[in-house]
Design a protein around this motif. Structure first.
Motif, PDB file in Angstrom:
ATOM      1  N   MET A 236      -5.159   0.605   2.892  1.00 18.70           N
ATOM      2  CA  MET A 236      -4.143   1.374   3.458  1.00 18.70           C
ATOM      3  C   MET A 236      -3.504   0.395   4.546  1.00 18.70           C
ATOM      4  O   MET A 236      -2.143   0.596   4.530  1.00 18.70           O
TER       5      MET A 236
ATOM      6  N   SER B 140      -3.455  -2.765   4.814  1.00 18.10           N
ATOM      7  CA  SER B 140      -2.310  -3.649   4.446  1.00 18.10           C
ATOM      8  C   SER B 140      -1.001  -3.113   3.974  1.00 18.10           C
ATOM      9  O   SER B 140       0.089  -3.963   4.100  1.00 18.10           O
ATOM     10  N   TRP B 141      -0.911  -2.025   3.372  1.00 19.73           N
ATOM     11  CA  TRP B 141       0.412  -1.511   3.180  1.00 19.73           C
ATOM     12  C   TRP B 141       1.062  -1.240   4.360  1.00 19.73           C
ATOM     13  O   TRP B 141       2.456  -1.423   4.461  1.00 19.73           O
TER      14      TRP B 141
ATOM     15  N   LEU C  84       2.730  -4.619   5.357  1.00 20.67           N
ATOM     16  CA  LEU C  84       3.840  -4.790   4.202  1.00 20.67           C
ATOM     17  C   LEU C  84       4.972  -4.213   4.930  1.00 20.67           C
ATOM     18  O   LEU C  84       6.246  -4.663   4.853  1.00 20.67           O
ATOM     19  N   LEU C  85       5.019  -2.952   5.480  1.00 22.10           N
ATOM     20  CA  LEU C  85       6.019  -2.129   5.680  1.00 22.10           C
ATOM     21  C   LEU C  85       6.680  -2.911   7.264  1.00 22.10           C
ATOM     22  O   LEU C  85       7.967  -2.986   7.318  1.00 22.10           O
TER      23      LEU C  85
ATOM     24  N   ILE D 236       7.420  -5.149  -3.523  1.00 23.33           N
ATOM     25  CA  ILE D 236       6.491  -4.028  -3.522  1.00 23.33           C
ATOM     26  C   ILE D 236       5.541  -4.155  -4.721  1.00 23.33           C
ATOM     27  O   ILE D 236       4.047  -4.085  -4.444  1.00 23.33           O
TER      28      ILE D 236
ATOM     29  N   LYS E 219       3.392  -7.062  -4.023  1.00 25.07           N
ATOM     30  CA  LYS E 219       2.215  -6.902  -3.227  1.00 25.07           C
ATOM     31  C   LYS E 219       0.826  -6.218  -4.001  1.00 25.07           C
ATOM     32  O   LYS E 219      -0.092  -6.619  -3.823  1.00 25.07           O
ATOM     33  N   TRP E 220       1.366  -5.549  -4.745  1.00 27.72           N
ATOM     34  CA  TRP E 220       0.323  -4.791  -5.510  1.00 27.72           C
ATOM     35  C   TRP E 220      -0.498  -5.912  -6.529  1.00 27.72           C
ATOM     36  O   TRP E 220      -1.565  -5.807  -6.515  1.00 27.72           O
TER      37      TRP E 220
ATOM     38  N   ASP F  34      -2.717  -7.800  -4.389  1.00 27.87           N
ATOM     39  CA  ASP F  34      -3.990  -7.325  -3.985  1.00 27.87           C
ATOM     40  C   ASP F  34      -4.890  -7.406  -5.277  1.00 27.87           C
ATOM     41  O   ASP F  34      -6.154  -7.634  -4.722  1.00 27.87           O
TER      42      ASP F  34
ATOM     43  N   TRP G 223      -3.228 -13.027   2.536  1.00 28.98           N
ATOM     44  CA  TRP G 223      -2.676 -11.865   3.151  1.00 28.98           C
ATOM     45  C   TRP G 223      -2.899 -12.264   4.801  1.00 28.98           C
ATOM     46  O   TRP G 223      -4.011 -12.621   4.971  1.00 28.98           O
TER      47      TRP G 223
END
Length: 80
Positions: free
Chosen positions: A1, A3-4, A7-8, A39, A42-43, A46, A53
């Motif tokens: 969570m 890492s997201w 990303l934002l 997006i 990024k997925w 991962d 990262w």
């Protein structure tokens, strides 16, 4: 969570920097396309661990924003 959230923050800085450099919101069609590409990237990153990262992904994100902007500029008619 976490890492997201990072990303934002990365996307916020990239989009804010583009807005500052252009002086208006004219970059948003290409920036939106780049964000919609980043997006799932990024997925996938991962899952596959292709890029480290966050630093290598940050570099790839910046290059992606530039490439999408150049593609938009290529198809934009000249003003004269």
């Amino acid at each position: 969570m976490r890492s997201w959230v990072v990303l934002l923050v990365i996307l916020g800085f990239l989009l804010g920097g583009c807005t500052v450099l252009t002086g208006d919101m004219s970059h948003w069609p290409s920036s939106l396309a780049a964000v919609l590409f980043l997006i799932p990237a990024k997925w996938a990153n991962d899952r596959l661990q292709i890029l480290a990262w966050p630093m290598e992904f940050l570099l790839a994100s910046g290059v992606t924003m530039i490439v999408f902007s150049l593609i938009r500029l290529y198809f934009t008619p000249l003003p004269y």
